[in-house]
Design an enzyme around this catalytic site. Sequence first.
Site, PDB file in Angstrom:
ATOM      1  N   LYS A 118       0.829  -1.104   0.102  1.00  0.00           N
ATOM      2  CA  LYS A 118       0.021   0.108  -0.187  1.00  0.00           C
ATOM      3  C   LYS A 118       0.830   1.284   0.052  1.00  0.00           C
ATOM      4  O   LYS A 118       0.630   2.333  -0.598  1.00  0.00           O
ATOM      5  CB  LYS A 118      -0.899   0.120   1.038  1.00  0.00           C
ATOM      6  CG  LYS A 118      -2.015  -0.899   1.136  1.00  0.00           C
ATOM      7  CD  LYS A 118      -3.084  -0.478   2.046  1.00  0.00           C
ATOM      8  CE  LYS A 118      -4.319  -1.429   1.974  1.00  0.00           C
ATOM      9  NZ  LYS A 118      -5.274  -1.050   3.210  1.00  0.00           N
ATOM     10  N   LYS A 201      -7.899  -9.309  -8.612  1.00  0.00           N
ATOM     11  CA  LYS A 201      -9.070  -9.292  -7.615  1.00  0.00           C
ATOM     12  C   LYS A 201     -10.101  -8.486  -8.139  1.00  0.00           C
ATOM     13  O   LYS A 201      -9.811  -7.267  -8.448  1.00  0.00           O
ATOM     14  CB  LYS A 201      -8.239  -8.871  -6.388  1.00  0.00           C
ATOM     15  CG  LYS A 201      -9.010  -9.531  -5.069  1.00  0.00           C
ATOM     16  CD  LYS A 201      -8.220  -9.272  -3.751  1.00  0.00           C
ATOM     17  CE  LYS A 201      -9.219  -9.335  -2.623  1.00  0.00           C
ATOM     18  NZ  LYS A 201      -8.598  -9.282  -1.363  1.00  0.00           N
ATOM     19  N   LYS A 204     -13.193  -2.638  -5.510  1.00  0.00           N
ATOM     20  CA  LYS A 204     -14.090  -1.638  -5.601  1.00  0.00           C
ATOM     21  C   LYS A 204     -13.314  -0.308  -6.257  1.00  0.00           C
ATOM     22  O   LYS A 204     -14.045   0.568  -6.651  1.00  0.00           O
ATOM     23  CB  LYS A 204     -14.409  -0.987  -4.271  1.00  0.00           C
ATOM     24  CG  LYS A 204     -13.515  -0.882  -3.222  1.00  0.00           C
ATOM     25  CD  LYS A 204     -14.159  -0.943  -1.627  1.00  0.00           C
ATOM     26  CE  LYS A 204     -13.087  -1.107  -0.618  1.00  0.00           C
ATOM     27  NZ  LYS A 204     -13.710  -1.561   0.318  1.00  0.00           N
TER      28      LYS A 204
END
Length: 339
Positions: A118, A201, A204
């Site tokens: 991240k 994956k 969203k």
Amino acid sequence: MTEAKFTRRVFSGIKPSGCLTMGNYLGAIKRFVEMQNADYESIYCVVDMHAITVWQDPADLRFATRELAAAFIASGIDPEKSILFNQSQVPAHAELGWIFNCVARVGWMNRMTQFKDKAGKNAEAVSLGLYAYPSLMAADILAYHATHVPVGEDQKQHVELTRDIANKFNHDYKVDFFPQPEPIIEGPAARVMNLRDGSRKMSKSGASDMERINMTDDATLIAKKFKKAKSDPAPLPETVEGLKDRPEAKNLVGIYAALADTTPEAVIAEFAGAQWGRFKPALADLAVAKLEPISLEMGRLMQDPAEIDRILARGAAQANAIAQPILDKTYDIVGFVRS
Ligand code: TRP
């Protein structure tokens, strides 16, 4: 440490950040419902404090918190059977999190692959909270002496870190106080992939809405997205081994199996040799049958945010009743004077 010392108690959390996808449902919430119904004492948390480790607009955060609570309930989490609440309403999470910041080592945090992914090259600019996140997650779990933690594969390392923190705390203070929680990693539906690229994956944050199914999509949109999902030229194989190196086919079969509560083997047995023109409409129908009632119920619940807030408040009071005595005991062990 033996299991018998602790009740069989499940804890898990999901971050309220942005829209929810079918991946959240099949990969997490559906499993939470099964554990609730298997008579685990279950505690499910909307982890709003985790969400703000990256910037969240306050109005959006409030909306996402209520929407996630609605998704839990619409999917079958029963606030009479499970404790359902948002993290920031139970102060023990932050308080125990601080103590664990003083137990965990910087070297442990530096090994967390999710942080490395991240933060990327930007590690100097991300929030300190993002770095300390796993220690708050350990507090989430251990504030309840939870023994079972259903999570996706990507969270396994954080649950292992939780075990390390529990161990070091017990060792440093010469107590046998925190249990060693077990990660429960999902089965076939653990990873729902993108409908346009079976190697990524379903998330969203992806660029196109066509690559994911949102929990709020209506029947028409769900059917359309499955019919337009990427597949490949070959018909479905005769065995699951035939799905190897066919990421899109493998994903669609996996989604079908998860929605139908069966295995990819059983799906292949039914559809061996079928063309996509037969499989995709069947998948679209199944998805609509399973997901539309959830999306409609979420919509209904979201009409009455005050009722959602009452449910969360009641859950927070129940959660607090478990966590506060554990926190008090922790303070005594650490040597904090309490009057
Ligand atoms: N870190 C988890 C995730 O990103 C969410 C989470 C926070 C969680 N606290 C938890 C999961 C405690 C299980 C237990 O998905």
